[in-house]
Design a protein around this motif. Structure first.
Motif, short mmCIF file in Angstrom:
data_model
loop_
_atom_site.label_atom_id
_atom_site.label_comp_id
_atom_site.label_asym_id
_atom_site.label_seq_id
_atom_site.Cartn_x
_atom_site.Cartn_y
_atom_site.Cartn_z
N LEU A 187 -61.61 9.53 54.86
CA LEU A 187 -60.35 10.26 54.65
C LEU A 187 -59.14 9.34 54.44
O LEU A 187 -58.39 9.55 53.48
CB LEU A 187 -60.09 11.23 55.80
N PRO A 188 -58.92 8.33 55.31
CA PRO A 188 -57.74 7.49 55.08
C PRO A 188 -57.78 6.79 53.72
O PRO A 188 -56.75 6.71 53.04
CB PRO A 188 -57.81 6.47 56.21
N VAL A 189 -58.95 6.32 53.31
CA VAL A 189 -59.04 5.64 52.00
C VAL A 189 -58.77 6.65 50.88
O VAL A 189 -58.03 6.35 49.93
CB VAL A 189 -60.44 5.00 51.82
N ALA A 190 -59.33 7.86 51.02
CA ALA A 190 -59.12 8.88 50.00
C ALA A 190 -57.64 9.25 49.92
O ALA A 190 -57.08 9.39 48.82
CB ALA A 190 -59.94 10.13 50.33
N LEU A 191 -57.01 9.34 51.08
CA LEU A 191 -55.60 9.71 51.12
C LEU A 191 -54.74 8.64 50.44
O LEU A 191 -53.84 8.96 49.66
CB LEU A 191 -55.17 9.89 52.58
N ALA A 192 -55.04 7.37 50.74
CA ALA A 192 -54.27 6.29 50.12
C ALA A 192 -54.46 6.30 48.61
O ALA A 192 -53.53 6.04 47.85
CB ALA A 192 -54.69 4.94 50.71
N ASN A 193 -55.67 6.63 48.16
CA ASN A 193 -55.91 6.68 46.72
C ASN A 193 -55.23 7.88 46.07
O ASN A 193 -54.72 7.79 44.96
CB ASN A 193 -57.40 6.74 46.44
N LEU A 194 -55.27 9.00 46.79
CA LEU A 194 -54.61 10.20 46.31
C LEU A 194 -53.12 9.94 46.10
O LEU A 194 -52.50 10.44 45.16
CB LEU A 194 -54.79 11.30 47.35
N MET A 195 -52.59 9.12 46.99
CA MET A 195 -51.17 8.77 46.92
C MET A 195 -50.85 8.12 45.57
O MET A 195 -49.79 8.34 45.01
CB MET A 195 -50.87 7.78 48.05
N GLY A 196 -51.80 7.32 45.06
CA GLY A 196 -51.58 6.67 43.78
C GLY A 196 -51.42 7.67 42.64
O GLY A 196 -50.55 7.53 41.79
N GLU A 197 -52.28 8.72 42.65
CA GLU A 197 -52.26 9.65 41.51
C GLU A 197 -51.32 10.83 41.72
O GLU A 197 -50.84 11.42 40.77
CB GLU A 197 -53.69 10.20 41.30
N MET B 226 -49.06 16.29 51.90
CA MET B 226 -48.89 16.70 53.30
C MET B 226 -50.13 17.45 53.78
O MET B 226 -50.57 17.26 54.92
CB MET B 226 -47.65 17.59 53.43
N ALA B 227 -50.68 18.30 52.92
CA ALA B 227 -51.90 19.01 53.31
C ALA B 227 -53.02 18.01 53.58
O ALA B 227 -53.78 18.14 54.55
CB ALA B 227 -52.30 20.00 52.23
N GLY B 228 -53.12 16.98 52.74
CA GLY B 228 -54.14 15.93 52.95
C GLY B 228 -53.91 15.21 54.27
O GLY B 228 -54.85 14.91 55.00
N SER B 229 -52.65 14.94 54.60
CA SER B 229 -52.34 14.25 55.85
C SER B 229 -52.72 15.12 57.05
O SER B 229 -53.26 14.63 58.04
CB SER B 229 -50.85 13.91 55.92
N VAL B 230 -52.42 16.43 56.94
CA VAL B 230 -52.76 17.33 58.04
C VAL B 230 -54.26 17.28 58.30
O VAL B 230 -54.71 17.13 59.44
CB VAL B 230 -52.34 18.79 57.70
N LEU B 231 -55.04 17.35 57.24
CA LEU B 231 -56.49 17.38 57.42
C LEU B 231 -57.04 16.05 57.94
O LEU B 231 -58.05 16.02 58.64
CB LEU B 231 -57.17 17.74 56.09
N PHE C 100 -59.73 21.07 48.52
CA PHE C 100 -61.16 21.32 48.70
C PHE C 100 -61.87 21.58 47.38
O PHE C 100 -63.01 21.16 47.19
CB PHE C 100 -61.38 22.49 49.67
N SER C 101 -61.21 22.26 46.45
CA SER C 101 -61.93 22.61 45.22
C SER C 101 -61.87 21.48 44.20
O SER C 101 -62.89 21.05 43.68
CB SER C 101 -61.36 23.90 44.63
N ARG C 102 -60.67 20.95 43.92
CA ARG C 102 -60.55 19.95 42.86
C ARG C 102 -60.80 18.55 43.37
O ARG C 102 -61.30 17.69 42.66
CB ARG C 102 -59.15 20.01 42.25
N LEU C 103 -60.41 18.28 44.61
CA LEU C 103 -60.28 16.87 45.01
C LEU C 103 -61.33 16.42 46.03
O LEU C 103 -61.16 15.39 46.67
CB LEU C 103 -58.86 16.61 45.52
N LYS C 104 -62.42 17.15 46.15
CA LYS C 104 -63.58 16.69 46.94
C LYS C 104 -63.26 16.35 48.39
O LYS C 104 -63.87 15.47 48.99
CB LYS C 104 -64.20 15.44 46.30
N LEU C 105 -62.27 17.04 48.95
CA LEU C 105 -61.88 16.66 50.30
C LEU C 105 -62.99 16.86 51.32
O LEU C 105 -63.12 16.10 52.27
CB LEU C 105 -60.65 17.45 50.74
N LEU C 106 -63.81 17.88 51.08
CA LEU C 106 -64.90 18.15 52.01
C LEU C 106 -65.83 16.95 52.11
O LEU C 106 -66.31 16.58 53.18
CB LEU C 106 -65.68 19.38 51.54
#
Lengths: 275, 292
Positions: free
Chosen positions: A224-234, A243-248, A62-68
């Protein structure tokens, strides 16, 4: 004889429980790992419970990765597509079911036949069109192609057939206009099928990946799915964070499903009988 | 135009115009594009695109990568679909037991993977398949199986994706099969029982034939769905290792949206269309012949 039947019963429960464990274990592990401090999930043997519970992964998201922001994007497009398509499809479904006009059956057959065309075929031209209209990296890029759906029209039409013509006639005699009849008579009567269609549309849009990946290229517009797939890259190494990203990502659709599962299951049956 | 006809068209206008402009028109444009060399230069200036006839399709036939993608996708379908249907049917039969308690709880558990986001699930499974820390190898290790490099070994990567797909999807068809099983009249089983038919004979001679229409339907929608697989390889393997999990849609995506060879990419999309079309025709044919 009795004991043999009992043994069979226990075997049945055993098999069912093993299948249950296999289907749920990935989720249990995901949830558990999402509360582990960084590095704890990468141990052997794999841990099923966190050594110490921490919410640092969620805080980082939420703080660093703009999940909100991504969560908000997903909510906005999924809710908009659901609401708009419900209106558009129900109007069309109603017209196909209860009006007689030249060409009706031919148009409907054409639509049904078009269901065989896989959506991927349209994606390249659609991208070029939306690009020209300046709608790439806007919510409209996802909303517009999701506005109308042939399957939705089909479902509503089938349902409206079951509404007796006499009800509509009575409303007409009472002086209700066409739109009034649709709005205050047909829509309320269609509530069950509208709920079913709403869940399917919401979950379909939420879970969709290929099209949002194509139209949302700017990172502030990711779903969210696109963000998660991109997060996977980095962050492929940060198991707990992923896992926290997947839960959300999963949690909102899970909640919608749990609340309205009866309607969802009914939708599958309708699709199932269709063939 | 009489008022009722006009009202009908007003109701239809939003849906029909959206479908025409954002579905039918793109399909036609895609076909035209597949006959051109539309690429990154045409993206800036459309007059740069030239008509090349069936060149793209001709080149596809000589593109080793395309054949690889077609082979991989076929592998995924031919192994994955029967496995998936067998699992669904098995689970449906177990759950259809009349004396079973907690039925809806089991059904809910089995159905959970279906409703969850494919991308998130693929992310989770990427770690489950981790050769050293993953759950999969740990569990298999309990049975004495040596660690497998699931996603890093070209031989194992596709089976890994198939296992994920079966796990993710079997609950959907299970629901349809349960409905199918419940529509078989009990009298059939009772009569067979009186005639002395065992459980296995009842399954072979009653359940299987009575479920044939359901199975055909389930089979067709599953085949069509599996031919379009994309997110699993995109998230888990990027089509690797050694292109062993490159799928048709992944190739289409890469050609079209990574290299902007949009003419070529369109021709791949139409090959997919052709495959889905042929499968649907087969379904219609089989269905017709059953009725007669």
């Amino acid at each position: 004889m009795l004991s043999e039947r009992n043994a069979g019963k226990w075997l049945l429960y055993l098999v069912l429980i093993v299948i249950g464990i296999i289907t749920l274990a990935p989720f249990a592990w995901m949830l558990s790992a999402s509360f582990m401090p960084t590095g704890q999930a990468n141990t052997y043997p794999p841990r099923f419970f966190p050594g110490s519970i921490t919410t640092e992964q969620y805080e980082a998201l939420f703080s660093r990765l703009k999940l909100l922001r991504y969560l908000l994007n997903s909510v906005i497009v999924s809710v908009s597509v659901t609401i708009i398509s419900l209106f558009v499809n129900s109007m069309a479904g109603y017209a196909f079911a209860k009006y007689r006009f030249p060409g009706r059956d031919r148009i409907f057959r054409l639509l049904l036949a078009a269901m065989v065309i896989p959506g991927q075929v349209t994606m390249l031209p659609l991208f070029l069109m939306l690009n020209r209209m300046g709608l790439i990296n806007t919510y409209w890029g996802i909303i517009i192609p999701g506005m109308a759906g042939i399957f939705g029209i089909f479902l509503i039409r089938q349902y409206v057939f079951s509404i007796p013509d006499s009800l509509i006639e009575a409303a007409r005699i009472d002086g209700a206009g066409d739109f009034r009849i649709y709005w205050s008579l047909i829509l309320p009567l269609c509530k069950p099928i509208l709920v079913t269609l709403a869940i399917f549309t919401f979950m379909g849009t939420w879970n969709d990946f290929l099209w949002p990946l194509i139209v949302m290229t700017k990172d502030t517009m990711y779903t969210l799915p696109v963000a998660l797939a991109n997060l996977m890259g980095e962050h492929a190494q940060d198991t707990e964070l992923m896992m926290a990203g997947s839960v959300l990502t999963i949690l909102p659709v899970m909640l919608v499903f749990l609340a309205l599962q009866k309607y969802y299951i009914r939708g599958i049956m309708m699709g199932g009988v269709k063939g | 135009m009489n008022p009722s006809t006009r009202a009908a068209w007003l109701f239809l206008a939003p849906a029909l115009s959206a479908i025409t402009v954002f579905f039918f028109l793109p399909v036609i444009v895609a076909f035209v594009m597949s006959l051109t060399d539309f690429d990154i230069y045409s993206l800036a200036d459309i007059s740069k695109a030239r008509f090349v006839g069936v060149n793209n399709y001709w080149n596809l036939l000589h593109d080793a990568l395309f054949w690889k993608a077609l082979r991989n996708t076929t592998y995924f379908v031919v192994v994955g679909v029967p496995l998936s249907i067998a699992t669904s049917l098995g689970a449906a039969i177990l759950l259809n037991n009349r004396f079973l308690k907690f039925k809806s709880l089991f059904r809910l558990a089995y159905f959970t993977p279906v409703v969850t986001t494919l991308v998130a699930v693929a992310v989770v499974w990427r770690y489950i398949y981790h050769p050293r820390f993953g759950l999969m190898n740990y569990w298999l290790g309990l049975f004495g199986v040596n660690p497998i490099d699931w996603l890093g070994d070209p031989v194992w990567a596709m089976p890994a994706l198939i296992i994920l797909a079966v796990w993710k999807n079997f609950g959907y068809n299970m629901i349809i099969f349960i409905a199918g099983l419940q529509s078989i009249p009990d009298e059939l089983y009772e009569a067979a029982h009186i005639d002395g038919a065992g459980k296995w004979q009842q399954f072979r001679n009653i359940t299987i034939p009575m479920l044939a229409p359901t199975t055909l339907f389930v089979g067709i929608i599953t085949v069509i769905g599996y031919f379009q697989f994309f997110a699993e390889p995109y998230v888990m393997t990027q089509g690797g290792p050694l292109n062993s999990t490159l799928s048709i849609v992944l190739l289409m995506y890469q050609e079209g949206f990574r290299w902007w060879r949009m003419g070529y990419s369109s021709s791949i999309a139409f090959v997919l269309f052709f495959i889905v079309f042929v499968i649907t025709l087969i379904q219609l044919k089989v269905q017709k012949s059953r009725v007669v």
